[in-house]
Design a protein around this motif. Structure first.
Motif, short mmCIF file in Angstrom:
data_model
loop_
_atom_site.label_atom_id
_atom_site.label_comp_id
_atom_site.label_asym_id
_atom_site.label_seq_id
_atom_site.Cartn_x
_atom_site.Cartn_y
_atom_site.Cartn_z
N HIS A 20 0.92 -1.25 0.00
CA HIS A 20 -0.12 0.12 0.08
C HIS A 20 0.98 1.24 0.08
CE1 HIS A 20 1.20 0.11 4.21
NE2 HIS A 20 0.26 -1.23 4.25
N GLY A 21 2.19 1.27 0.54
CA GLY A 21 2.83 2.28 0.56
C GLY A 21 2.59 3.26 1.65
N HIS A 22 3.38 4.46 1.47
CA HIS A 22 3.28 5.57 2.60
C HIS A 22 3.35 6.89 1.99
CE1 HIS A 22 3.46 7.13 6.53
NE2 HIS A 22 4.85 7.85 6.33
N ASP A 23 2.39 7.92 2.59
CA ASP A 23 2.81 9.33 2.12
C ASP A 23 3.06 10.19 3.45
OD1 ASP A 23 1.89 9.11 -0.46
OD2 ASP A 23 -0.27 9.24 -0.16
N ALA A 24 3.70 11.23 3.08
CA ALA A 24 3.91 12.23 3.94
C ALA A 24 3.71 13.69 3.41
CB ALA A 24 5.34 12.19 4.72
N ALA A 36 1.01 10.22 9.34
CA ALA A 36 0.36 9.28 10.23
C ALA A 36 0.95 7.88 10.18
CB ALA A 36 -0.90 9.22 9.80
N TRP A 37 1.49 7.45 11.14
CA TRP A 37 2.28 6.13 11.44
C TRP A 37 1.73 5.21 12.21
CZ3 TRP A 37 6.05 4.82 8.10
CH2 TRP A 37 6.89 3.62 8.48
N LYS A 79 -3.20 18.25 13.17
CA LYS A 79 -3.46 17.01 13.45
C LYS A 79 -2.67 16.29 14.49
CE LYS A 79 -7.22 18.10 11.28
NZ LYS A 79 -8.30 18.72 11.76
N THR A 80 -1.41 16.93 14.92
CA THR A 80 -0.64 16.19 15.39
C THR A 80 -0.96 15.56 16.66
OG1 THR A 80 1.21 17.64 14.63
CG2 THR A 80 1.70 16.47 16.80
N TYR A 97 -4.93 7.99 8.60
CA TYR A 97 -3.77 7.06 7.95
C TYR A 97 -3.05 8.15 7.19
CZ TYR A 97 -7.30 6.46 4.76
OH TYR A 97 -8.40 6.69 3.51
N CYS A 98 -1.81 7.66 6.61
CA CYS A 98 -1.04 8.47 6.27
C CYS A 98 -1.54 9.23 4.90
CB CYS A 98 0.42 7.79 5.66
SG CYS A 98 0.15 6.57 4.42
#
Length: 136
Positions: A20-24, A36-37, A79-80, A97-98
């Motif tokens: 699915h991967g990850h975004d930032a 979001a981790w 959103k931290t 989620y990310c």
């Protein structure tokens, strides 16, 4: 890696066999990202993507000026501390989620929908394949 408001994507992350991967989203000083981790929630984290992941890309949002980019990264920052969960809707603001964090950052500050297929979830691939993002 990247500049303020840029979206960073990797496909290194996976659950079971789904890559699915990850975004930032890159913060204003470029040395930090908002992400979001799992197990950590929404956090401000060091921008070490060039060392942290094998596959990586950076993108900007078409038509976003510096003010839009700063607003998007500030929205993400606001959103931290919110909890991480994939069991949430795209529009809710209580869990993240990310890719939802990145999507909402531009949707709520610029009105830009980066979800390429308009589904119930927004994935890193949805943002990566959006006609509104440009890889560089």
């Amino acid at each position: 890696m990247g500049k303020v408001g840029d979206i960073l994507t990797t496909y290194d992350n996976s659950t079971s066999s789904w890559r699915h991967g990850h975004d930032a989203i890159v913060q204003s000083d470029n040395s930090r990202v908002m992400e979001a981790w799992a197990g950590k929630g929404v956090r401000n984290y060091q921008n070490n993507w060039s060392k942290r992941f094998k596959s990586k890309k950076k993108q900007y949002v078409k038509g976003a000026d510096i003010y839009d980019k700063v607003k998007a990264q500030r929205y993400a920052s606001s959103k931290t501390g919110k909890p991480y969960s994939v069991a949430t809707t795209k529009n809710s603001t209580n869990k993240y989620y990310c890719s939802k964090l990145v999507w909402q950052s531009y949707k709520n500050t610029k009105g830009t929908d980066l979800d390429s297929n308009g589904g119930a979830l927004v994935t890193p691939a949805d943002i990566d394949h959006s006609s509104k993002t440009v890889s560089y």
